[in-house]
Design a protein around this motif. Structure first.
Motif, PDB file in Angstrom:
ATOM      1  N   ASN A  51       1.381   3.214  -6.239  1.00 32.67           N
ATOM      2  CA  ASN A  51       0.029   2.745  -5.924  1.00 32.67           C
ATOM      3  C   ASN A  51       0.074   1.235  -5.774  1.00 32.67           C
ATOM      4  O   ASN A  51       0.667   0.541  -6.592  1.00 32.67           O
ATOM      5  N   GLY A  52      -0.550   0.745  -4.696  1.00 37.61           N
ATOM      6  CA  GLY A  52      -0.585  -0.697  -4.478  1.00 37.61           C
ATOM      7  C   GLY A  52       0.606  -1.245  -3.716  1.00 37.61           C
ATOM      8  O   GLY A  52       0.722  -2.454  -3.531  1.00 37.61           O
ATOM      9  N   ALA A  53       1.498  -0.361  -3.239  1.00 34.45           N
ATOM     10  CA  ALA A  53       2.711  -0.836  -2.548  1.00 34.45           C
ATOM     11  C   ALA A  53       2.412  -1.390  -1.158  1.00 34.45           C
ATOM     12  O   ALA A  53       3.236  -2.082  -0.567  1.00 34.45           O
ATOM     13  N   GLY A  54       1.235  -1.048  -0.605  1.00 37.36           N
ATOM     14  CA  GLY A  54       0.869  -1.577   0.712  1.00 37.36           C
ATOM     15  C   GLY A  54       0.775  -0.529   1.810  1.00 37.36           C
ATOM     16  O   GLY A  54       0.622  -0.864   2.987  1.00 37.36           O
ATOM     17  N   LYS A  55       0.811   0.748   1.434  1.00 36.36           N
ATOM     18  CA  LYS A  55       0.838   1.830   2.433  1.00 36.36           C
ATOM     19  C   LYS A  55      -0.458   1.884   3.249  1.00 36.36           C
ATOM     20  O   LYS A  55      -0.435   1.908   4.478  1.00 36.36           O
ATOM     21  N   SER A  56      -1.606   1.923   2.542  1.00 36.93           N
ATOM     22  CA  SER A  56      -2.885   2.016   3.255  1.00 36.93           C
ATOM     23  C   SER A  56      -3.124   0.764   4.089  1.00 36.93           C
ATOM     24  O   SER A  56      -3.650   0.833   5.201  1.00 36.93           O
ATOM     25  N   THR A  57      -2.732  -0.379   3.553  1.00 37.90           N
ATOM     26  CA  THR A  57      -2.897  -1.629   4.293  1.00 37.90           C
ATOM     27  C   THR A  57      -2.143  -1.556   5.613  1.00 37.90           C
ATOM     28  O   THR A  57      -2.672  -1.919   6.668  1.00 37.90           O
TER      29      THR A  57
END
Ligand code: ATP
Length: 325
Positions: A51-57
């Motif tokens: 979570n927070g790794a940047g996937k959705s971004t």
């Protein structure tokens, strides 16, 4: 062959479905993506990271929903900065969070999304019915989505992503909130989108191992950085080690481990299993280590439950440390 003659195969000559160069996104002090340069080809690509790794971004930038702080990217040969309308016409998007109107049925919703993409009324109804059947929503499709289970909502979100017959779909955490059985069904569905319909898929998960079975290729992000991008087979290659499990308790496991160690094998307990390092040269021949393990277990009167090659896993990339691209 590309490497031998210097000529590229037709596959290698085809432009990548997605290509990023130095893509960077900062939200104030938060560095969500840092200098990401990666290509995505046809088939199913898993985009994994905590979570927070940047996937959705990354997905939102590729869709033109967010502006990058720096860098460039192309999707299906179109520039994200100047051609985002064209990209959205060719790409389907299943967002991570619940975004379905609760009072509307899946059928009406997906027909509406098909009309929005430019289909006429009867074509939209036909296409929506097809796609809802493919994702496994049958009679439920006429009920308001507010009463759906998480699994049904995920299927409705998937249907709207596919209804305009895209060439590429972004699926953001399609297994989120699903129980193990529904998770397996959803992953099967994701695999079929790539194999049966020939649509390129970029699918995200924060569970590193879960996409092993359905992805042709995996990209691992860690804190906004590219940790690794490789064919899935590379991640799952055989390590040369063997895994052995015997009937009984730790006592039986240790008896076998000690006996095998005396015969020159390096054994390490791993839970109920003994992990055996790649055998020494004199036991490296075809089946030699297997035969030895079987004979030693038989001599000790122990029953073998499992004797198989150990394989790498996606999670190992974090244990290996350092970026390997
Ligand atoms: N609008 C925003 N404003 C500030 N920070 C944000 C914003 N959106 C995302 N972030 C931060 O950027 C980083 C990357 O978030 P992102 O949602 O892309 O990660 P993710 O890999 O998709 O994880 P998740 O599955 O939890 O959404 C995180 O630290 C997140 O808190």
């Amino acid at each position: 062959m590309a490497g031998v003659t210097g000529e590229l195969t037709p596959e290698a000559r085809r432009p990548p479905v997605i290509a990023t160069a130095g893509l960077t996104k900062h939200y104030g002090n938060v560095h969500a993506l840092t200098d990401l340069t990666v290509d995505v080809g046809a088939g199913v690509t898993g985009l994994v990271g905590a979570n927070g790794a940047g996937k959705s971004t990354l997905i939102k930038i590729l869709l033109g929903l967010l502006e990058p702080t720096g860098g460039h990217a192309q999707v299906l040969g179109h520039d994200i900065e100047h051609e985002s309308q064209e990209i959205r016409r060719l790409v389907g998007y299943m967002p991570e969070h619940d975004c379905l109107p609760p009072d509307v049925s899946a059928s009406d919703f997906v027909v509406h999304m098909a009309r929005m993409s430019g289909l006429g009324a009867s074509a939209a109804r036909e296409r929506a019915a097809d796609v809802l059947r493919h994702v496994g929503l049958d009679e439920e499709r006429y009920r308001p989505m507010g009463g759906y289970s998480t699994g049904m909502k995920q299927r409705a979100k998937l249907a709207q992503a596919l209804v305009h017959d895209p060439r590429l779909v972004f699926l953001d955490e399609p297994t989120n909130g699903l129980d193990p059985a529904a998770r397996t069904d959803m992953l099967r569905l994701v695999g079929r989108i790539g194999s049966d319909f020939g649509i390129a898929v970029l699918v995200t998960s924060h569970l590193l191992g879960e996409l092993e079975q359905v992805s042709d290729h995996v990209i691992v992000l860690d804190g906004g950085h590219l940790l690794r991008s490789s064919a899935t087979t590379e991640f799952l290659r055989q390590t040369g080690s063997l895994l052995v499990e015997v009937v009984g308790t730790e006592t039986e496991r240790d008896r076998l481990g000690e006996a095998l160690a005396q015969r020159g094998l390096v054994c390490r307990p791993r839970g109920k299993v003994i992990a055996i390092d790649p055998p020494p040269p004199e036991l490296a021949g075809e089946g030699a280590a297997h035969d030895l393990i079987r004979d030693v277990a038989a001599d000790l009167g122990l029953g073998l439950m499992r004797l198989e090659p150990d394989r790498g896993h996606l999670e190992d990339v974090f244990l290996e440390g350092g970026a390997r691209v």
